[in-house]
Scaffold this motif. Structure first.
Motif, short mmCIF file in Angstrom:
data_model
loop_
_atom_site.label_atom_id
_atom_site.label_comp_id
_atom_site.label_asym_id
_atom_site.label_seq_id
_atom_site.Cartn_x
_atom_site.Cartn_y
_atom_site.Cartn_z
N PHE A 10 0.77 -1.19 -0.03
CA PHE A 10 -0.13 -0.07 -0.14
C PHE A 10 0.78 1.15 -0.03
CE2 PHE A 10 -1.42 3.39 2.81
CZ PHE A 10 -2.34 3.77 2.25
N LEU A 22 -4.26 8.35 -1.13
CA LEU A 22 -4.42 7.28 -0.28
C LEU A 22 -5.62 6.50 -0.75
CD1 LEU A 22 -4.14 9.58 2.99
CD2 LEU A 22 -2.95 7.53 2.55
N SER A 28 -5.51 2.56 -1.51
CA SER A 28 -6.10 1.65 -0.45
C SER A 28 -6.33 0.11 -1.00
CB SER A 28 -7.35 2.37 0.10
OG SER A 28 -8.34 2.50 -1.02
#
Length: 376
Positions: free
Chosen positions: A113, A162, A166
């Protein structure tokens, strides 16, 4: 190791890793090949160069030497490049050395990630810089709102990075080869069918590379078109002030053009460095057998060429920023002075100097000129 371009930091480690995770081909024990060793060595060199240069840029722009809305853009770009340097490069090097995954599943998810988040942030911050130059050149009268606009775009870029990264938290997991002591961190088994994995990879490819690159090309094409049009307008009607010179003096216009050149070179380097690697990824997604047709060193070389972009950004910034050059000269002078002082302190004293020091320590400090000259 699954060779999907967005799900790994590199396309291929070895054919054995690919066949181990369900791809065609017999299972063979993975090895740390000569090409992989070269890749690790070059990656370590890139890590040192990129980390030192980007930290130098961060230290330089921490001083208020340029306008705040420009400073925060370069600051964000340096932070994004540092994320790529600190997350992608060490993980890639260690993964090539160890070949399989020895950590737990949580580390597998978080590191992958973080790796994709770093790559997204680097691309989207470049989009913000391109949009800022677009407004600065085409709409110079909106200069007063540039700071607030850039802050909003930067927040959008970081939050978007972000969110877009994810899915890695849910797709990556540990997989062990049946009948072999080989465990890998991969997305194998996370998709019910092959087309679903290809669709996800294409979505990531479009959001990570195609869309940012398209926005950059549109912005700079419009800028260059406007500059060419204004130059013709200026040559045709010298009495009419061109749009690009709507400022108090020509110096501000030249500063804008200089910043434009700097950001344009950064965007071009992004395109040149990453395009070959992503094209190879597209080839793999639609023809997985290509992994057996292309030499291993090609995959390694193209990925390293992409990582080179994190090293070129500080170099381009330094070439176009006199204050950064001056900061470097100052730091080198200080470092040289510090090393010189340490060398003098550690240098053993000559017999004559020791006798003089002993003499002054026993009988008090001397004041004659001859003694002072003999000491220094």
């Amino acid at each position: 190791m699954q060779p999907a371009i967005v799900n790994q930091s590199h396309l291929v480690v070895s054919d054995a890793n690919v066949s181990a995770l369900g791809f065609p081909g017999p299972w063979r024990e993975p090895t740390f090949t000569a090409a992989a060793k070269v890749r690790v060595g070059v990656t370590c060199c890139f890590f040192l160069i990129a980390s030192c240069s980007n930290v130098a840029v961060l230290c330089s722009i921490s001083g208020k030497r340029c306008k705040s809305h420009l400073r925060i853009l370069i600051l964000s770009l340096s932070v994004a490049d540092l994320l790529v340097t600190l997350l992608v490069m060490p993980l890639d090097a260690m993964w090539n050395i160890m070949i399989q995954w020895y950590a737990d599943e949580l580390s597998c998810k978080i590191l992958n990630f973080g790796k994709l988040f770093a790559m997204y942030s680097a691309a989207l911050v470049l989009v913000v810089i391109s949009l800022d130059r677009h407004w600065a050149i085409l709409y110079p009268l909106s200069f007063t709102s540039a700071g607030q606009r850039n802050r909003i775009m930067l927040w959008t870029a970081w939050i978007g990075s972000l969110l877009l990264a994810s899915p890695q938290l849910f797709l990556f997991r540990l997989r062990t080869v049946p009948g072999a002591n080989f465990t890998q961190c991969a997305t194998h088994g996370s998709f019910a069918q092959r087309w679903q994995e290809t669709a996800y990879n294409m979505f990531t490819f479009c959001t990570l590379f195609v869309t940012p690159l398209g926005v950059m090309i549109v912005c700079y094409t419009r800028i260059l078109w406007e500059i060419g049009k204004q130059m013709k307008h200026k040559n045709g009607e010298k009495g009419l002030e061109p749009k690009l010179a709507r400022s108090k003096n020509d110096l501000i216009s030249k500063a804008r053009l200089k910043t434009l050149k700097m950001t344009l070179v950064i965007v071009v380097s992004f395109m040149v460095c990453w395009t070959p690697y992503y094209l190879l990824g597209i080839w793999y997604w639609f023809q997985p057998e290509m992994i057996h047709l292309t030499p291993e060193y090609i995959h390694h070389s193209l990925f390293l060429f992409g990582l080179l972009h994190t090293c070129t950004d500080p170099l381009v910034y330094g070439l176009y920023t006199p204050s950064f050059k001056e900061d470097l000269r100052t730091w080198f002078r200080r470092l040289g002075g510090l090393l010189t002082r340490k060398a003098k302190d550690s240098k053993p004293l000559a017999d004559s100097e020791m006798n003089i020091k002993d003499f002054t320590s026993m009988d008090g400090p001397t004041t004659t000129a001859t003694t002072v000259q003999s000491v220094f």
